[in-house]
Enzyme design. Structure first.
Site, short mmCIF file in Angstrom:
data_model
loop_
_atom_site.label_atom_id
_atom_site.label_comp_id
_atom_site.label_asym_id
_atom_site.label_seq_id
_atom_site.Cartn_x
_atom_site.Cartn_y
_atom_site.Cartn_z
N HIS A 123 -9.01 6.80 -9.79
CA HIS A 123 -7.66 7.35 -9.93
C HIS A 123 -6.98 6.90 -11.21
CE1 HIS A 123 -7.30 8.27 -5.33
NE2 HIS A 123 -8.12 9.07 -5.97
N ASP B 67 0.85 -1.19 0.00
CA ASP B 67 0.00 0.00 0.00
C ASP B 67 0.89 1.24 0.00
OD1 ASP B 67 0.94 0.39 2.57
OD2 ASP B 67 -0.94 -0.15 3.55
N PHE B 68 0.28 2.39 0.11
CA PHE B 68 1.05 3.63 -0.01
C PHE B 68 1.58 4.15 1.32
CE2 PHE B 68 -1.21 3.51 -4.00
CZ PHE B 68 -0.31 4.06 -4.88
N ARG B 69 0.82 3.99 2.40
CA ARG B 69 1.10 4.78 3.59
C ARG B 69 1.57 3.99 4.81
NH1 ARG B 69 -0.85 9.69 2.14
NH2 ARG B 69 -2.25 9.64 0.34
N ASP C 162 -3.79 -0.85 -10.08
CA ASP C 162 -2.97 -2.03 -10.33
C ASP C 162 -3.56 -2.96 -11.38
OD1 ASP C 162 -5.00 -3.46 -8.86
OD2 ASP C 162 -3.97 -2.89 -7.01
N ASN D 258 -7.56 2.01 -6.76
CA ASN D 258 -6.40 1.26 -7.19
C ASN D 258 -6.16 1.36 -8.69
OD1 ASN D 258 -6.06 0.46 -4.53
ND2 ASN D 258 -7.26 -1.41 -4.80
#
Length: 365
Positions: free
Chosen positions: A216, A123-125, A199, A197
């Site tokens: 996104h 994930d990003f965070r 991906d 997402n």
């Protein structure tokens, strides 16, 4: 106050819908242009009541209105916030949660990067393991710069290196979370699936365009960031794998996949459909997201105040606990989905869907 704000938002939505604006592409040159402008003015007044001014690190403060169709990807506002998370007011009994889901027939699902971590995609965070925590090699001024459009225009290298590693392909496969959402679709319960997402795993399980909104953006197409001319995605992929920065043949601008960077507009379809779908939803399911990136995170507060909301996540986030019918399955997302499917007697169907899809993907390879 939360109920009042929600009712104001519902009133705004219904007025827009009654004039054929929400969910329709109404041009300003139509014979109803005066009505359209008056309604937009009213919408702006309502939206400004819920708008938030945000500051992103050292950037100047930016304000975004949730009624603005050109709203961009910031930590901003879409809809009205429902207050801080509160575990004491949340239903956590699996039997009761399964019963609510079983009775629902118009479900809106929103999902973030946490949905794909079980597929091997970070994930990003998350501290230490998230994408943002592992970008030191790029010498960025701050982690999020790798996904900011102004930074990319001047320095595409860091993003292109990242894209080379995470470009959709044979490295990652969907997991039970993706198949669970697809199973909701096959059961006739899914109204719409909104995903942050990029991906490509959602597409691999077979979602059709009318059921999924990739808020996104996507790796499935590419274009120039300056003149917007489309660019062959296969050529983009080939160049990224060769460590070549793709450029536009027309204007020599940098080319990127059609992902939504910070500072870029989200797809209009997101705004056309999110509010109206949430208004008529009888259950909202939120999976694998920190609810920190707006406008997407605002979906969680878009349903009516008394609409049940289910959080399937590692941690309690957002406004969960602020509404009377909030429920949550916290901890490992895969284990939570396993338990929920078992309670619903969906385990065999979930496994069959996964095996059937993976056999088809192997045939493609």
């Amino acid at each position: 106050l939360d109920s009042l704000l929600q009712e104001i938002k519902i009133t705004q939505t219904m007025i827009l819908k009654s004039l054929g604006i929400l969910g329709c592409h109404v041009c300003a040159q139509s014979r109803n242009s005066n009505v359209l402008q008056q309604t937009r003015n009213f919408s702006s007044i309502i939206a400004n009541f819920g708008a938030k001014t945000i500051s992103n690190r050292n950037f100047s403060a930016k304000t975004i209105s949730n009624s603005d169709f050109s709203a961009k990807r910031y930590r901003s506002s879409f809809g009205f916030s429902g207050g801080g998370a509160d575990l004491s007011n949340i239903e956590r009994d699996l039997d009761n949660i399964a019963e609510r889901l079983s009775k629902s027939s118009n479900i809106v699902v929103m999902a973030g990067a946490g949905l794909s971590t079980a597929s091997g995609i970070p994930d990003f965070r998350s501290p230490n393991t998230g994408i943002y925590a592992n970008l030191a090699k790029f010498n960025l001024p701050y982690p999020e710069a790798i996904f900011e459009i102004d930074y990319f225009k001047n320095n595409p290298g860091p993003f292109n290196t990242w894209a080379k590693e995470f470009f959709p392909g044979v490295n990652y496969l969907p997991n039970k979370g993706h198949y669970f959402i697809k199973l909701l679709d096959e059961q006739g319960k899914l109204c719409k699936y909104f995903t942050q997402n990029v991906d490509g795993l959602d597409r691999l399980v077979g979602f059709q365009d009318d059921k999924i909104v990739e808020a996104h953006g996507t790796f499935n197409s590419a274009s120039c960031v300056n003149c917007k001319q489309s660019y062959p995605v296969d050529k983009l992929r080939e160049e990224l794998l060769r460590d070549v920065n793709p450029t536009c043949p027309s204007c020599k601008g940098n080319v990127k996949p059609d992902l939504v960077f910070f500072g870029e507009a989200l797809p209009r379809r997101f705004f056309d459909e999110a509010e109206i779908d949430c208004l008529f939803a009888d259950l909202l399911i939120c999976i694998g997201t920190s609810l920190e990136v707006y406008p997407f995170a605002g979906i969680v507060d878009a349903p009516r105040h008394d609409t049940p909301r289910l959080l399937i996540n590692y941690d309690l986030v957002g406004s969960f606990g602020a509404r009377p019918q909030d429920c949550a399955l916290l901890g490992d997302i895969q284990l939570s989905i396993d338990a929920l499917c078992k309670k619903l007697d969906w385990s065999d169907q979930l496994q069959e869907l996964q095996l059937e899809t993976e056999m088809g993907l192997n045939d493609i390879k």
